[in-house]
Design a protein around this motif. Structure first.
Motif, PDB file in Angstrom:
ATOM      1  N   THR A 110       0.844  -1.199   0.000  1.00 52.89           N
ATOM      2  CA  THR A 110       0.000   0.000   0.000  1.00 52.89           C
ATOM      3  C   THR A 110       0.875   1.243   0.000  1.00 52.89           C
ATOM      4  O   THR A 110       2.055   1.187   0.366  1.00 52.89           O
ATOM      5  CB  THR A 110      -0.924   0.022   1.234  1.00 52.89           C
ATOM      6  N   ALA A 168      -3.507   1.262  -3.415  1.00 54.08           N
ATOM      7  CA  ALA A 168      -3.009  -0.093  -3.131  1.00 54.08           C
ATOM      8  C   ALA A 168      -2.637  -0.787  -4.438  1.00 54.08           C
ATOM      9  O   ALA A 168      -3.339  -0.659  -5.455  1.00 54.08           O
ATOM     10  CB  ALA A 168      -4.069  -0.898  -2.396  1.00 54.08           C
ATOM     11  N   ASN A 174      -7.553   7.167   4.553  1.00 53.36           N
ATOM     12  CA  ASN A 174      -6.417   6.267   4.794  1.00 53.36           C
ATOM     13  C   ASN A 174      -6.663   4.944   4.051  1.00 53.36           C
ATOM     14  O   ASN A 174      -7.687   4.277   4.283  1.00 53.36           O
ATOM     15  CB  ASN A 174      -6.253   6.018   6.294  1.00 53.36           C
ATOM     16  N   GLU A 212      -5.320   2.043   4.383  1.00 51.35           N
ATOM     17  CA  GLU A 212      -5.354   0.848   5.215  1.00 51.35           C
ATOM     18  C   GLU A 212      -6.589   0.777   6.108  1.00 51.35           C
ATOM     19  O   GLU A 212      -6.770  -0.192   6.839  1.00 51.35           O
ATOM     20  CB  GLU A 212      -4.064   0.736   6.034  1.00 51.35           C
ATOM     21  N   ASP A 213      -7.435   1.785   5.987  1.00 50.71           N
ATOM     22  CA  ASP A 213      -8.739   1.640   6.628  1.00 50.71           C
ATOM     23  C   ASP A 213      -9.609   0.651   5.848  1.00 50.71           C
ATOM     24  O   ASP A 213     -10.558   0.074   6.400  1.00 50.71           O
ATOM     25  CB  ASP A 213      -9.461   2.999   6.691  1.00 50.71           C
ATOM     26  N   ARG A 245      -5.322  -4.004   3.537  1.00 49.57           N
ATOM     27  CA  ARG A 245      -3.947  -4.141   4.009  1.00 49.57           C
ATOM     28  C   ARG A 245      -3.230  -5.186   3.150  1.00 49.57           C
ATOM     29  O   ARG A 245      -3.884  -6.037   2.523  1.00 49.57           O
ATOM     30  CB  ARG A 245      -3.917  -4.590   5.479  1.00 49.57           C
ATOM     31  N   ASP A 291      -4.477  -8.918   1.868  1.00 45.77           N
ATOM     32  CA  ASP A 291      -5.919  -9.049   1.675  1.00 45.77           C
ATOM     33  C   ASP A 291      -6.233  -9.446   0.232  1.00 45.77           C
ATOM     34  O   ASP A 291      -5.531  -9.064  -0.712  1.00 45.77           O
ATOM     35  CB  ASP A 291      -6.627  -7.724   1.977  1.00 45.77           C
TER      36      ASP A 291
END
Length: 705
Positions: A629, A634, A658, A660-661, A664, A667
């Motif tokens: 990311t 990403a 964000n 990574e909210d 990640r 995933d």
């Protein structure tokens, strides 16, 4: 003094010369055709000890420098003869041997050296012509000359002395030697060629063979009259011959009527030992002469049985084949196995399947770099009830294996259809004639048992001959003794459709073409009979390979995609290898061969490779894996080694601050291809997949659409 003659054949000049080199030999010739040059020397000496046979040694050798090459491997010089050299030497031997005096026992060595090679014109036919010419030029007794050519057929037309390039298009390759309008030796390999086509090729060759005979006679005429030396001969005194006949004639005749080989052989040996014992005091130091006299008496009786009494050693009719039986799947862990038995000849034949790395690498001077089908023949001493040390393969074993390989090779499926390396091994367990032809039959059965999709079954048989003056008799499916005492071993192998291999060995000077036609008719009838029995055992290849065989498949990928499959520093291909536990080979042409222990792992590797080389298109949906990311989005791997960027604005339907909210590294997410720029960079969107209430996903080859 240098002497030279020339003849144009098939657009190239055949040159034979003598007097320039190797002048310490009894005679020599330099033979040139195209840019191929062969030096042939002949030397003869009186044998060191009394012998009852002709100790003829024929060697053919190829020098790597002949084609401007250096030998491969660690040792940069020529070593022991390769199979190809042995086979070429055997062909020369078989052509010239019958033309020496029958009772000659002097040592004779013929050496043929390939000095220059243009990679198109083979040296075997030049070696044969050169050997005949050198023997004619020497003072060694020799009933020559003989001529030799090769013949092929392209687009229905016979081709004289086809080049290696032309042979790739030819229906067959035939090396034929002859003299005085008759055939003396044949080596043939073809693609199920009808008998009449082969006969036509022989008739096509004979006028050119005659021209080569005349060429040698012209060279000989330039040398003046050459007086042939007195040779050492095995002479049997009349008194000794008479004594042996009185003691052994009736006993030998009775022994030669014993159908079982082992009993017959042992009985003949007992008779010989007894006769020698009785005559030892009367004829001291005559063991060799006695051996010779006994052989000639056995030969005379056997031939009278055939010509005058109309019967064979084992009581069969002249066209009758010995009892035939066939079995398959004898051995539990081999990939394919067969036991073929014909009378007292038996071959256990095993098929093993391998991968591309198992191919045989060929020498620098052979037209092909490697071969993927091999047939090896082992002649064990116990097969004839003998005791011998086990060593490497003999010249005979190499020759018989090559003949059987030639018979089966046209039936092997191309690598594109069956991407396996195939090795067939024939172990001769019993031998009483025609073990090479039993090998052909056993190989066909074994390949079918292994599931190799060969085109059809093949079989072989040997036809013998006994000729006395104008009378003769052909013998179908000859015994060992019929070969030993007879005049011919004419092996013909093929399928129901035609001939795939021929090897003719003669002990007489020649065979008229009319008799060759008769042999072909006999051989075809016998072959069809044997094929019928074989088909009752296994009529077609098995549909599945042995569970112990490696699983191999081949696919093609675009050449420009090879780099993508390999990846930077080989990282991509290593990932596939580690994930699937397979072996993968990629050629420069884009052929990918995958080998593994089971079909599942091979298919997994195939899917991964196909995913790598497929073109990504706008609108496709993938289940991708987040690899890393960044503040702006990403990176998602959608295919092995292929990533795309999901911009932060495309991660969700709502605005996010964000990355990574939402995701990640590691995933797995559904993404859709929304753009591919000029540099091939892929833009992805998770938001596009989320739009709408339901998304139907179809997986195909690991890819989601």
């Amino acid at each position: 003094m240098l002497r030279q003659v020339e003849l144009e054949l098939a657009g190239r000049v055949l040159t034979i010369e003598t007097g320039r080199v190797a002048r310490q030999a009894d005679a020599h010739t330099l033979v040139r055709y195209g840019d191929t040059v062969v030096l042939v020397t002949v030397v003869s000496k009186r044998a060191k000890e009394p012998l009852d046979f002709l100790p003829l040694l024929v060697e053919y050798r190829e020098q790597a420098y002949a084609a401007g090459k250096i030998p491969g491997g660690y040792i940069k010089r020529e070593g022991k003869p390769r199979d190809r050299e042995i086979l070429y030497g055997r062909a020369i031997d078989r052509a010239i041997r019958p033309r020496f005096p029958k009772d000659m026992t002097d040592e004779v060595e013929v050496i043929a050296y390939l000095l220059s090679y243009d990679m198109e014109n083979e040296g075997n036919v030049l070696g044969l012509i050169g050997a005949s010419a050198a023997l004619m030029l020497s003072d060694i007794p020799f009933n020559g000359p003989i001529g030799a050519v090769t013949v092929g057929r392209i687009n229905g037309e016979y081709v004289l002395n086809p080049t290696n390039s032309q042979l790739n298009q030819s229906d067959f390759e035939m090396l034929i030697a002859g003299a005085n309008g008759e055939v003396t030796m044949i080596e043939f390999g073809g693609k199920e060629v009808p008998e009449d086509v082969v006969l036509g090729a022989i008739e096509f060759a004979m006028p050119y063979i005659e021209q080569i005979e005349h060429l040698q006679e012209h060279l000989l005429s330039q040398m003046g009259e050459i007086e042939k030396r007195e040779y050492t001969k095995i002479e049997v005194p009349e008194e000794l011959d008479k004594a042996i006949r009185e003691l052994a004639y009736d006993r030998i005749k009775e022994a030669l009527s014993i159908p079982q080989k082992k009993v017959r052989t042992n009985t003949l040996k007992e008779i010989a030992d007894d006769v020698k014992s009785q005559l030892a005091e009367r004829f001291p130091d005559a063991d060799v002469q006695m051996t010779r006299a006994l052989y000639l008496l056995e030969r005379e009786i056997m031939r009278k049985m055939v010509i005058e009494e109309g019967r064979r050693i084992d009581g069969r009719d002249f066209t009758e084949i010995r009892p035939v039986s066939a079995e398959v799947s004898l051995l539990p862990r081999t990939h394919g196995s067969a036991l073929f038995t014909r009378g007292e000849t038996q071959a256990l034949v095993i098929t093993t399947l391998g991968t591309a790395e198992d191919v045989q690498r060929l020498s620098e001077l052979e037209p092909e770099e490697a071969k993927r089908f091999m047939l090896h023949y082992n002649f064990h001493p116990f097969s004839t009830g003998e005791i011998k040390p086990l060593r490497g393969p003999s010249r005979r074993e190499i020759g018989h294996g090559a003949l059987a390989e030639k018979a089966i090779e046209p039936l092997i499926p191309p690598e594109e259809e069956f991407p396996y390396t195939i090795r067939v091994v024939s172990d001769i367990l019993e031998s009483n004639g025609s073990s090479s032809m039993a090998t052909v039959c056993g190989a066909s059965l074994s390949l079918m048992d292994a599931g190799v999709p060969i085109k059809t079954a093949a079989a072989g048989v040997s036809i013998g001959l006994v000729m006395e003056d104008s009378k003769y008799q052909l013998l179908t499916d000859i015994l060992g003794d019929e070969d030993h005492y007879g005049d011919m071993d004419f092996k013909v192998a093929g399928t129901k459709n035609g001939i795939t291999a021929i090897q003719l060995d003669l002990k007489i000077l020649g065979l008229p073409i009319s008799m060759v036609a008769e042999v072909f008719k006999r051989a075809r009838e016998a072959r069809l009979h044997i094929l019928d029995i074989m088909n009752r055992t296994i009529a077609e290849p098995r549909t599945e390979l042995s569970k112990y065989a490696p699983k191999v498949l081949a696919i093609w990928i675009p050449k420009e995609k090879i780099g993508e499959v390999i990846g930077p520093g080989g990282r991509t291909i290593r990932k596939i290898l580690d994930a699937t536990d397979t072996k993968i080979e990629i050629s420069e042409e884009g052929k990918v061969v995958i080998a593994g222990k089971d079909q599942e792992s091979v298919e997994q590797a195939r899917e991964m490779i196909e995913e790598l080389v497929q073109d990504i298109q706008i609108g496709q949906v993938f289940m991708g894996k987040v690899t890393r990311t960044a503040p702006f989005g990403a990176f998602v791997e959608i295919l092995p080694g292929k990533e795309g960027l999901v911009h932060i604005s495309e991660l969700d339907e709502r605005r996010i601050k964000n990355v990574e909210d939402i995701v990640r590294p590691g995933d797995k997410i559904l993404v859709k291809v929304i753009d591919i720029d000029e540099m091939g960079r892929v833009r992805l969107s998770r938001k596009a997949v989320l739009k709408g209430s339901v998304v139907k996903i179809v997986k195909k080859g690991g890819r989601f659409r």
